[in-house]
Design a protein around this motif. Structure first.
Motif, PDB file in Angstrom:
ATOM      1  N   MET A  11      35.843  35.568  51.772  1.00  0.00           N
ATOM      2  CA  MET A  11      34.882  34.950  50.885  1.00  0.00           C
ATOM      3  C   MET A  11      35.303  33.502  50.677  1.00  0.00           C
ATOM      4  SD  MET A  11      33.957  35.839  46.945  1.00  0.00           S
ATOM      5  CE  MET A  11      33.143  37.345  47.328  1.00  0.00           C
ATOM      6  N   LYS A  12      34.326  32.643  50.683  1.00  0.00           N
ATOM      7  CA  LYS A  12      34.625  31.222  50.523  1.00  0.00           C
ATOM      8  C   LYS A  12      35.023  30.910  49.095  1.00  0.00           C
ATOM      9  CE  LYS A  12      31.788  29.873  54.303  1.00  0.00           C
ATOM     10  NZ  LYS A  12      30.972  28.949  54.936  1.00  0.00           N
ATOM     11  N   ARG A  13      35.706  29.795  48.953  1.00  0.00           N
ATOM     12  CA  ARG A  13      36.216  29.391  47.650  1.00  0.00           C
ATOM     13  C   ARG A  13      35.102  29.221  46.619  1.00  0.00           C
ATOM     14  NH1 ARG A  13      41.019  25.386  46.496  1.00  0.00           N
ATOM     15  NH2 ARG A  13      40.713  25.157  44.270  1.00  0.00           N
ATOM     16  N   PHE A  14      33.950  28.688  47.041  1.00  0.00           N
ATOM     17  CA  PHE A  14      32.837  28.494  46.114  1.00  0.00           C
ATOM     18  C   PHE A  14      32.374  29.822  45.521  1.00  0.00           C
ATOM     19  CE2 PHE A  14      28.243  28.471  45.314  1.00  0.00           C
ATOM     20  CZ  PHE A  14      28.204  27.545  44.284  1.00  0.00           C
ATOM     21  N   GLY A  15      32.295  30.864  46.333  1.00  0.00           N
ATOM     22  CA  GLY A  15      31.884  32.180  45.856  1.00  0.00           C
ATOM     23  C   GLY A  15      32.860  32.734  44.833  1.00  0.00           C
ATOM     24  N   LYS A  16      34.143  32.540  45.082  1.00  0.00           N
ATOM     25  CA  LYS A  16      35.161  33.015  44.142  1.00  0.00           C
ATOM     26  C   LYS A  16      35.077  32.245  42.831  1.00  0.00           C
ATOM     27  CE  LYS A  16      38.435  34.652  47.587  1.00  0.00           C
ATOM     28  NZ  LYS A  16      39.785  34.541  48.140  1.00  0.00           N
ATOM     29  N   GLN A  17      34.848  30.951  42.915  1.00  0.00           N
ATOM     30  CA  GLN A  17      34.708  30.145  41.706  1.00  0.00           C
ATOM     31  C   GLN A  17      33.469  30.563  40.914  1.00  0.00           C
ATOM     32  OE1 GLN A  17      34.745  26.181  43.329  1.00  0.00           O
ATOM     33  NE2 GLN A  17      36.971  26.013  43.201  1.00  0.00           N
ATOM     34  N   ALA A  18      32.395  30.878  41.631  1.00  0.00           N
ATOM     35  CA  ALA A  18      31.165  31.305  40.958  1.00  0.00           C
ATOM     36  C   ALA A  18      31.393  32.614  40.211  1.00  0.00           C
ATOM     37  CB  ALA A  18      30.033  31.457  41.979  1.00  0.00           C
ATOM     38  N   ILE A  19      32.109  33.549  40.824  1.00  0.00           N
ATOM     39  CA  ILE A  19      32.417  34.819  40.155  1.00  0.00           C
ATOM     40  C   ILE A  19      33.246  34.569  38.904  1.00  0.00           C
ATOM     41  CG2 ILE A  19      33.761  36.957  40.349  1.00  0.00           C
ATOM     42  CD1 ILE A  19      32.911  37.029  43.297  1.00  0.00           C
ATOM     43  N   PHE A  20      34.261  33.730  39.022  1.00  0.00           N
ATOM     44  CA  PHE A  20      35.126  33.445  37.877  1.00  0.00           C
ATOM     45  C   PHE A  20      34.342  32.822  36.731  1.00  0.00           C
ATOM     46  CE2 PHE A  20      37.914  30.507  35.546  1.00  0.00           C
ATOM     47  CZ  PHE A  20      38.781  31.448  34.994  1.00  0.00           C
ATOM     48  N   VAL A  21      33.513  31.835  37.035  1.00  0.00           N
ATOM     49  CA  VAL A  21      32.718  31.163  36.001  1.00  0.00           C
ATOM     50  C   VAL A  21      31.730  32.151  35.371  1.00  0.00           C
ATOM     51  CG1 VAL A  21      30.950  29.379  35.621  1.00  0.00           C
ATOM     52  CG2 VAL A  21      33.012  28.859  36.942  1.00  0.00           C
ATOM     53  N   TYR A  22      31.103  32.968  36.180  1.00  0.00           N
ATOM     54  CA  TYR A  22      30.148  33.967  35.685  1.00  0.00           C
ATOM     55  C   TYR A  22      30.818  34.937  34.720  1.00  0.00           C
ATOM     56  CZ  TYR A  22      26.893  37.913  35.854  1.00  0.00           C
ATOM     57  OH  TYR A  22      26.041  38.937  35.524  1.00  0.00           O
ATOM     58  N   LEU A  23      31.958  35.507  35.113  1.00  0.00           N
ATOM     59  CA  LEU A  23      32.664  36.453  34.246  1.00  0.00           C
ATOM     60  C   LEU A  23      33.173  35.772  32.979  1.00  0.00           C
ATOM     61  CD1 LEU A  23      34.677  38.513  36.900  1.00  0.00           C
ATOM     62  CD2 LEU A  23      32.708  39.283  35.543  1.00  0.00           C
ATOM     63  N   LEU A  24      33.661  34.564  33.120  1.00  0.00           N
ATOM     64  CA  LEU A  24      34.135  33.821  31.952  1.00  0.00           C
ATOM     65  C   LEU A  24      32.980  33.525  30.993  1.00  0.00           C
ATOM     66  CD1 LEU A  24      36.773  32.716  30.836  1.00  0.00           C
ATOM     67  CD2 LEU A  24      36.246  30.536  31.948  1.00  0.00           C
ATOM     68  N   ALA A  25      31.815  33.199  31.530  1.00  0.00           N
ATOM     69  CA  ALA A  25      30.637  32.947  30.690  1.00  0.00           C
ATOM     70  C   ALA A  25      30.239  34.222  29.937  1.00  0.00           C
ATOM     71  CB  ALA A  25      29.476  32.443  31.540  1.00  0.00           C
ATOM     72  N   TRP A  26      30.277  35.364  30.601  1.00  0.00           N
ATOM     73  CA  TRP A  26      29.979  36.627  29.921  1.00  0.00           C
ATOM     74  C   TRP A  26      31.013  36.917  28.845  1.00  0.00           C
ATOM     75  CZ3 TRP A  26      26.278  39.992  29.042  1.00  0.00           C
ATOM     76  CH2 TRP A  26      25.164  40.024  29.888  1.00  0.00           C
ATOM     77  N   PHE A  27      32.275  36.664  29.148  1.00  0.00           N
ATOM     78  CA  PHE A  27      33.348  36.923  28.186  1.00  0.00           C
ATOM     79  C   PHE A  27      33.174  36.056  26.931  1.00  0.00           C
ATOM     80  CE2 PHE A  27      37.611  36.298  26.446  1.00  0.00           C
ATOM     81  CZ  PHE A  27      38.047  37.609  26.330  1.00  0.00           C
ATOM     82  N   PHE A  36      39.595  40.417  39.168  1.00  0.00           N
ATOM     83  CA  PHE A  36      39.463  39.172  39.920  1.00  0.00           C
ATOM     84  C   PHE A  36      40.835  38.536  40.119  1.00  0.00           C
ATOM     85  CE2 PHE A  36      38.891  34.556  40.058  1.00  0.00           C
ATOM     86  CZ  PHE A  36      37.996  34.438  41.112  1.00  0.00           C
ATOM     87  N   HIS A  37      41.617  38.492  39.068  1.00  0.00           N
ATOM     88  CA  HIS A  37      42.954  37.917  39.139  1.00  0.00           C
ATOM     89  C   HIS A  37      43.857  38.728  40.070  1.00  0.00           C
ATOM     90  CE1 HIS A  37      46.758  36.142  37.982  1.00  0.00           C
ATOM     91  NE2 HIS A  37      47.197  37.346  37.629  1.00  0.00           N
ATOM     92  N   GLU A  38      43.823  40.050  39.934  1.00  0.00           N
ATOM     93  CA  GLU A  38      44.713  40.899  40.729  1.00  0.00           C
ATOM     94  C   GLU A  38      44.335  40.952  42.202  1.00  0.00           C
ATOM     95  OE1 GLU A  38      45.113  44.785  39.005  1.00  0.00           O
ATOM     96  OE2 GLU A  38      45.865  43.975  37.110  1.00  0.00           O
ATOM     97  N   HIS A  39      43.048  40.803  42.511  1.00  0.00           N
ATOM     98  CA  HIS A  39      42.581  40.960  43.894  1.00  0.00           C
ATOM     99  C   HIS A  39      41.959  39.688  44.454  1.00  0.00           C
ATOM    100  CE1 HIS A  39      43.385  45.233  43.674  1.00  0.00           C
ATOM    101  NE2 HIS A  39      42.805  45.233  42.483  1.00  0.00           N
ATOM    102  N   TYR A  40      42.346  38.546  43.937  1.00  0.00           N
ATOM    103  CA  TYR A  40      41.745  37.273  44.343  1.00  0.00           C
ATOM    104  C   TYR A  40      41.793  37.086  45.861  1.00  0.00           C
ATOM    105  CZ  TYR A  40      40.835  32.289  44.734  1.00  0.00           C
ATOM    106  OH  TYR A  40      40.306  31.084  45.080  1.00  0.00           O
TER     107      TYR A  40
END
Length: 165
Positions: free
Chosen positions: A1-17, A66-70
């Protein structure tokens, strides 16, 4: 998975949190009143709190995974990460409804904080919640496995096969 996709997941989960924490505070403060999108907010604000508590738990679990399986993330996991907070939101509300109805039993205080805690745990442990729901529906719809649904007592109890003769 490209870096942009991983960043999008992180931002999405952080926004929900963060968003879930914020919405729980807003709803708990009582500052939202009247109708929102045709829904009487004052009547359902507790259930919205439970939903956001579930989403908070789901987002926290998602961030942990996400952190454990980045380094192991593939694009197929994107759907899991994107759906988790939403599924946990709804599951938390249903959990509270099941407890309030008496279908699911648990020795917990009747306070708002106890119910929010259960909702959070439902979101964090969504997989276990789904296993419990599966067991409840099996028990509810198939009984103890002694009938086939027709009441004649010769079924296998799982409802997926015809009775054996």
């Amino acid at each position: 998975m490209k870096r942009f996709g991983k960043q999008a997941i992180f931002v999405y989960l952080l926004a929900w949190f963060i968003g879930s924490l914020w919405m729980m505070a807003v709803l708990g403060s009582g500052s939202v009143q009247g109708k929102l999108l045709g829904i009487d907010v004052s009547r359902y604000h507790e259930y919205a709190c439970f939903g956001f508590a579930g989403a908070l738990g789901g987002a926290l679990y998602g961030l942990r995974m996400f952190h454990e399986h980045y380094h192991d993330l593939t694009s197929q996991w994107m759907y899991w990460y994107f759906m988790r907070p939403i599924l946990c939101f709804g599951s938390a509300i249903i959990t509270i409804v099941l407890f309030e109805s008496g279908i699911m039993l648990l020795q917990v205080g009747d306070s708002m904080s106890a119910r929010i805690s259960i909702a959070f745990l439902t979101g964090y442990g969504y997989g276990k919640f789904m296993e419990k729901i599966k067991a409840l529906t099996t028990t509810f719809f198939n009984g103890n496995g002694t009938t086939n649904g027709n009441g004649n007592g010769n079924g296998n109890g799982n409802g997926s096969e015809p009775p054996k003769s």
